[in-house]
Design a protein around this motif. Structure first.
Motif, PDB file in Angstrom:
ATOM      1  N   VAL A  15       0.838  -1.199   0.000  1.00 63.39           N
ATOM      2  CA  VAL A  15       0.000   0.000   0.000  1.00 63.39           C
ATOM      3  C   VAL A  15       0.877   1.255   0.000  1.00 63.39           C
ATOM      4  O   VAL A  15       2.058   1.202   0.397  1.00 63.39           O
ATOM      5  CB  VAL A  15      -0.957   0.029   1.221  1.00 63.39           C
ATOM      6  CG1 VAL A  15      -1.858  -1.187   1.222  1.00 63.39           C
ATOM      7  CG2 VAL A  15      -0.195   0.142   2.527  1.00 63.39           C
ATOM      8  N   PRO A  16       0.334   2.408  -0.438  1.00 61.55           N
ATOM      9  CA  PRO A  16       1.115   3.651  -0.500  1.00 61.55           C
ATOM     10  C   PRO A  16       1.639   4.098   0.865  1.00 61.55           C
ATOM     11  O   PRO A  16       1.064   3.765   1.908  1.00 61.55           O
ATOM     12  CB  PRO A  16       0.101   4.669  -1.045  1.00 61.55           C
ATOM     13  CG  PRO A  16      -0.889   3.843  -1.800  1.00 61.55           C
ATOM     14  CD  PRO A  16      -1.000   2.564  -1.033  1.00 61.55           C
ATOM     15  N   ARG A  17       2.714   4.872   0.842  1.00 65.02           N
ATOM     16  CA  ARG A  17       3.367   5.318   2.076  1.00 65.02           C
ATOM     17  C   ARG A  17       2.426   6.150   2.949  1.00 65.02           C
ATOM     18  O   ARG A  17       2.455   6.067   4.170  1.00 65.02           O
ATOM     19  CB  ARG A  17       4.614   6.125   1.726  1.00 65.02           C
ATOM     20  CG  ARG A  17       5.384   6.634   2.939  1.00 65.02           C
ATOM     21  CD  ARG A  17       6.651   7.352   2.522  1.00 65.02           C
ATOM     22  NE  ARG A  17       7.551   6.453   1.799  1.00 65.02           N
ATOM     23  CZ  ARG A  17       8.731   6.840   1.299  1.00 65.02           C
ATOM     24  NH1 ARG A  17       9.117   8.106   1.442  1.00 65.02           N
ATOM     25  NH2 ARG A  17       9.499   5.981   0.653  1.00 65.02           N
ATOM     26  N   GLU A  18       1.603   6.981   2.313  1.00 63.00           N
ATOM     27  CA  GLU A  18       0.673   7.826   3.070  1.00 63.00           C
ATOM     28  C   GLU A  18      -0.251   6.980   3.942  1.00 63.00           C
ATOM     29  O   GLU A  18      -0.498   7.303   5.110  1.00 63.00           O
ATOM     30  CB  GLU A  18      -0.160   8.676   2.115  1.00 63.00           C
ATOM     31  CG  GLU A  18      -1.233   9.505   2.828  1.00 63.00           C
ATOM     32  CD  GLU A  18      -2.256  10.066   1.859  1.00 63.00           C
ATOM     33  OE1 GLU A  18      -3.200  10.732   2.338  1.00 63.00           O
ATOM     34  OE2 GLU A  18      -2.126   9.845   0.640  1.00 63.00           O
ATOM     35  N   GLN A  19      -0.764   5.904   3.366  1.00 64.28           N
ATOM     36  CA  GLN A  19      -1.670   5.042   4.119  1.00 64.28           C
ATOM     37  C   GLN A  19      -0.930   4.317   5.235  1.00 64.28           C
ATOM     38  O   GLN A  19      -1.469   4.127   6.327  1.00 64.28           O
ATOM     39  CB  GLN A  19      -2.340   4.047   3.166  1.00 64.28           C
ATOM     40  CG  GLN A  19      -3.241   4.716   2.148  1.00 64.28           C
ATOM     41  CD  GLN A  19      -3.854   3.746   1.158  1.00 64.28           C
ATOM     42  OE1 GLN A  19      -4.049   4.049   0.001  1.00 64.28           O
ATOM     43  NE2 GLN A  19      -4.166   2.550   1.611  1.00 64.28           N
ATOM     44  N   LEU A  20       0.292   3.914   4.958  1.00 68.38           N
ATOM     45  CA  LEU A  20       1.090   3.253   5.985  1.00 68.38           C
ATOM     46  C   LEU A  20       1.359   4.179   7.164  1.00 68.38           C
ATOM     47  O   LEU A  20       1.382   3.752   8.317  1.00 68.38           O
ATOM     48  CB  LEU A  20       2.413   2.754   5.394  1.00 68.38           C
ATOM     49  CG  LEU A  20       2.346   1.490   4.529  1.00 68.38           C
ATOM     50  CD1 LEU A  20       3.728   1.165   3.979  1.00 68.38           C
ATOM     51  CD2 LEU A  20       1.808   0.313   5.332  1.00 68.38           C
ATOM     52  N   GLN A  21       1.555   5.477   6.875  1.00 63.56           N
ATOM     53  CA  GLN A  21       1.793   6.438   7.945  1.00 63.56           C
ATOM     54  C   GLN A  21       0.564   6.559   8.835  1.00 63.56           C
ATOM     55  O   GLN A  21       0.675   6.634  10.068  1.00 63.56           O
ATOM     56  CB  GLN A  21       2.149   7.801   7.353  1.00 63.56           C
ATOM     57  CG  GLN A  21       2.493   8.856   8.408  1.00 63.56           C
ATOM     58  CD  GLN A  21       3.667   8.442   9.266  1.00 63.56           C
ATOM     59  OE1 GLN A  21       4.754   8.123   8.762  1.00 63.56           O
ATOM     60  NE2 GLN A  21       3.477   8.426  10.596  1.00 63.56           N
ATOM     61  N   GLU A  22      -0.608   6.573   8.226  1.00 70.35           N
ATOM     62  CA  GLU A  22      -1.858   6.623   8.997  1.00 70.35           C
ATOM     63  C   GLU A  22      -1.970   5.396   9.898  1.00 70.35           C
ATOM     64  O   GLU A  22      -2.396   5.485  11.053  1.00 70.35           O
ATOM     65  CB  GLU A  22      -3.057   6.685   8.052  1.00 70.35           C
ATOM     66  CG  GLU A  22      -3.166   7.957   7.242  1.00 70.35           C
ATOM     67  CD  GLU A  22      -3.833   9.078   8.028  1.00 70.35           C
ATOM     68  OE1 GLU A  22      -4.071   8.912   9.245  1.00 70.35           O
ATOM     69  OE2 GLU A  22      -4.104  10.130   7.417  1.00 70.35           O
ATOM     70  N   LEU A  23      -1.575   4.260   9.371  1.00 71.19           N
ATOM     71  CA  LEU A  23      -1.632   3.024  10.138  1.00 71.19           C
ATOM     72  C   LEU A  23      -0.637   3.041  11.293  1.00 71.19           C
ATOM     73  O   LEU A  23      -0.941   2.580  12.399  1.00 71.19           O
ATOM     74  CB  LEU A  23      -1.353   1.829   9.218  1.00 71.19           C
ATOM     75  CG  LEU A  23      -1.600   0.436   9.795  1.00 71.19           C
ATOM     76  CD1 LEU A  23      -3.055   0.273  10.211  1.00 71.19           C
ATOM     77  CD2 LEU A  23      -1.218  -0.637   8.785  1.00 71.19           C
ATOM     78  N   GLN A  24       0.545   3.595  11.049  1.00 70.45           N
ATOM     79  CA  GLN A  24       1.548   3.705  12.111  1.00 70.45           C
ATOM     80  C   GLN A  24       1.077   4.648  13.218  1.00 70.45           C
ATOM     81  O   GLN A  24       1.306   4.394  14.406  1.00 70.45           O
ATOM     82  CB  GLN A  24       2.870   4.186  11.514  1.00 70.45           C
ATOM     83  CG  GLN A  24       3.552   3.140  10.637  1.00 70.45           C
ATOM     84  CD  GLN A  24       4.746   3.700   9.876  1.00 70.45           C
ATOM     85  OE1 GLN A  24       5.086   4.875  10.004  1.00 70.45           O
ATOM     86  NE2 GLN A  24       5.374   2.858   9.060  1.00 70.45           N
ATOM     87  N   ASP A  25       0.394   5.730  12.833  1.00 72.16           N
ATOM     88  CA  ASP A  25      -0.153   6.656  13.830  1.00 72.16           C
ATOM     89  C   ASP A  25      -1.225   5.962  14.662  1.00 72.16           C
ATOM     90  O   ASP A  25      -1.320   6.177  15.875  1.00 72.16           O
ATOM     91  CB  ASP A  25      -0.759   7.878  13.133  1.00 72.16           C
ATOM     92  CG  ASP A  25       0.306   8.749  12.476  1.00 72.16           C
ATOM     93  OD1 ASP A  25       1.492   8.597  12.811  1.00 72.16           O
ATOM     94  OD2 ASP A  25      -0.067   9.576  11.614  1.00 72.16           O
ATOM     95  N   PHE A  26      -2.023   5.124  14.019  1.00 68.14           N
ATOM     96  CA  PHE A  26      -3.050   4.358  14.711  1.00 68.14           C
ATOM     97  C   PHE A  26      -2.415   3.416  15.730  1.00 68.14           C
ATOM     98  O   PHE A  26      -2.845   3.342  16.888  1.00 68.14           O
ATOM     99  CB  PHE A  26      -3.859   3.555  13.686  1.00 68.14           C
ATOM    100  CG  PHE A  26      -4.823   2.562  14.279  1.00 68.14           C
ATOM    101  CD1 PHE A  26      -6.088   2.962  14.691  1.00 68.14           C
ATOM    102  CD2 PHE A  26      -4.461   1.226  14.425  1.00 68.14           C
ATOM    103  CE1 PHE A  26      -6.980   2.047  15.239  1.00 68.14           C
ATOM    104  CE2 PHE A  26      -5.346   0.311  14.969  1.00 68.14           C
ATOM    105  CZ  PHE A  26      -6.614   0.721  15.374  1.00 68.14           C
ATOM    106  N   GLU A  27      -1.376   2.712  15.287  1.00 67.49           N
ATOM    107  CA  GLU A  27      -0.683   1.777  16.182  1.00 67.49           C
ATOM    108  C   GLU A  27      -0.079   2.507  17.376  1.00 67.49           C
ATOM    109  O   GLU A  27      -0.150   2.035  18.525  1.00 67.49           O
ATOM    110  CB  GLU A  27       0.413   1.043  15.412  1.00 67.49           C
ATOM    111  CG  GLU A  27       1.198   0.056  16.261  1.00 67.49           C
ATOM    112  CD  GLU A  27       2.434  -0.476  15.554  1.00 67.49           C
ATOM    113  OE1 GLU A  27       3.336  -0.988  16.251  1.00 67.49           O
ATOM    114  OE2 GLU A  27       2.499  -0.356  14.312  1.00 67.49           O
TER     115      GLU A  27
END
Length: 303
Positions: A130-142
């Motif tokens: 998945v794109p980096r932007e979405q991964l960043q959102e997921l990392q913030d969630f974690e």
């Protein structure tokens, strides 16, 4: 693992344990590179909703603490919501097209307009792709969930008793009943959304308390599942309509689609009102008497 309480005596500790499991599993799932992106987002938001439902059961233990933690959970889940919304809108569009005869040219224009407003149709992809932007959102969630997990040990669970949980169950029922009555008078998208939200809280709480209540009482959980599905489908169509709003037919929106969408929403809402009236028939005081009378201190095993 079954998400259920074990005994009355350890009700606070049980809730704490179950919330810990939901948090830990969400964190583990968010780091699994082989997870399908759309399924992952849906699953993570579902875990957050279950945690919120559990927190609502014990709000009277400490309102300030409870409201603060629920706000943190809600914010974490909301940040992922836009990814889920895009997927839901495209799915609603596809289902609507199946039931509607639309000329190919008009359909192509509608698809183009939809992609301009909500983005391209989400592609099923593994997390690692998945794109980096979405991964960043997921990392913030974690990161947010790790903060909640770290604070979990200091939660005032010693203040959670049977009366606390029954009170929370009744308050959630009351909110569900109240939002239903408000929606019946004013069926706005916002009111329908809030009714669905509180119906879901009530559903998750009953699932949690499965071993504490007889099957006859918990038949309402199945009805709530049907109700929230009806309201969920209506919500997806409402988002689709907003995505296409403000555009005339010659701008790309096939009138056949709009007509079918309005008709389907009318049917979904009518069925939801009928079922909701059955679920939320009792006044809150009557529901409380039933809840107290039906409670059974039974032990269940996690699976």
């Amino acid at each position: 693992m079954a998400t259920r309480l074990k005994t009355n005596a350890t009700i606070g500790a049980d809730l704490q344990r179950l919330i810990q499991v939901q948090l830990e599993r969400a964190i583990d799932e968010a780091r699994d590179p082989q997870r399908d992106w759309n399924e992952l987002i849906h699953g993570l938001r579902l875990r957050c909703k279950r945690i919120v439902a559990m927190l609502l059961l014990m709000r009277e233990a400490d309102r300030d603490w409870n409201d603060r933690e629920r706000k943190m959970i809600h914010q974490a889940a909301s940040n992922l919501g836009r990814f889920r919304d895009a997927h839901s809108i495209h799915h609603a569009f596809q289902q609507l097209c199946k039931s509607t005869k639309v000329p190919p040219a008009a359909l192509a224009k509608s698809v183009k307009l939809l992609c301009e407003n909500v983005g391209e149709q989400p592609v099923d992809a593994k997390l690692e792709n998945v794109p980096r932007e979405q991964l960043q959102e997921l990392q913030d969630f974690e990161y947010a969930l790790r903060g909640i997990l770290k604070r979990l040990a200091s939660w005032p669970m010693e203040n959670v008793h049977l009366e606390t949980v029954i009170g929370g169950l009744v308050r959630t029922y009351k909110r569900g009943r109240g939002t239903m009555r408000r929606t019946r008078k004013h069926p706005t998208d916002d009111n329908l959304h809030h009714w669905r939200k509180w119906a879901k809280h009530h559903q998750y709480q009953l699932q949690l308390l499965k071993k504490q209540y007889p099957q006859r009482f918990l038949a309402r959980s199945d009805r709530l599942s049907t109700l929230t599905k009806l309201l969920g489908d209506d919500h997806d169509l409402a988002m689709l309509r907003r995505a296409l709003a403000g555009h005339s037919d010659d701008a790309g929106v096939a009138q056949e689609l709009v007509t079918a969408l309005v008709e389907q929403r009318g049917s979904l809402q009518a069925n939801a009102r009928k079922l909701g009236q059955r679920i939320f028939e009792k006044k809150p005081k009557q529901f409380k008497k039933i809840a107290l009378k039906s409670w059974r201190p039974r032990i269940s095993q996690d699976r």
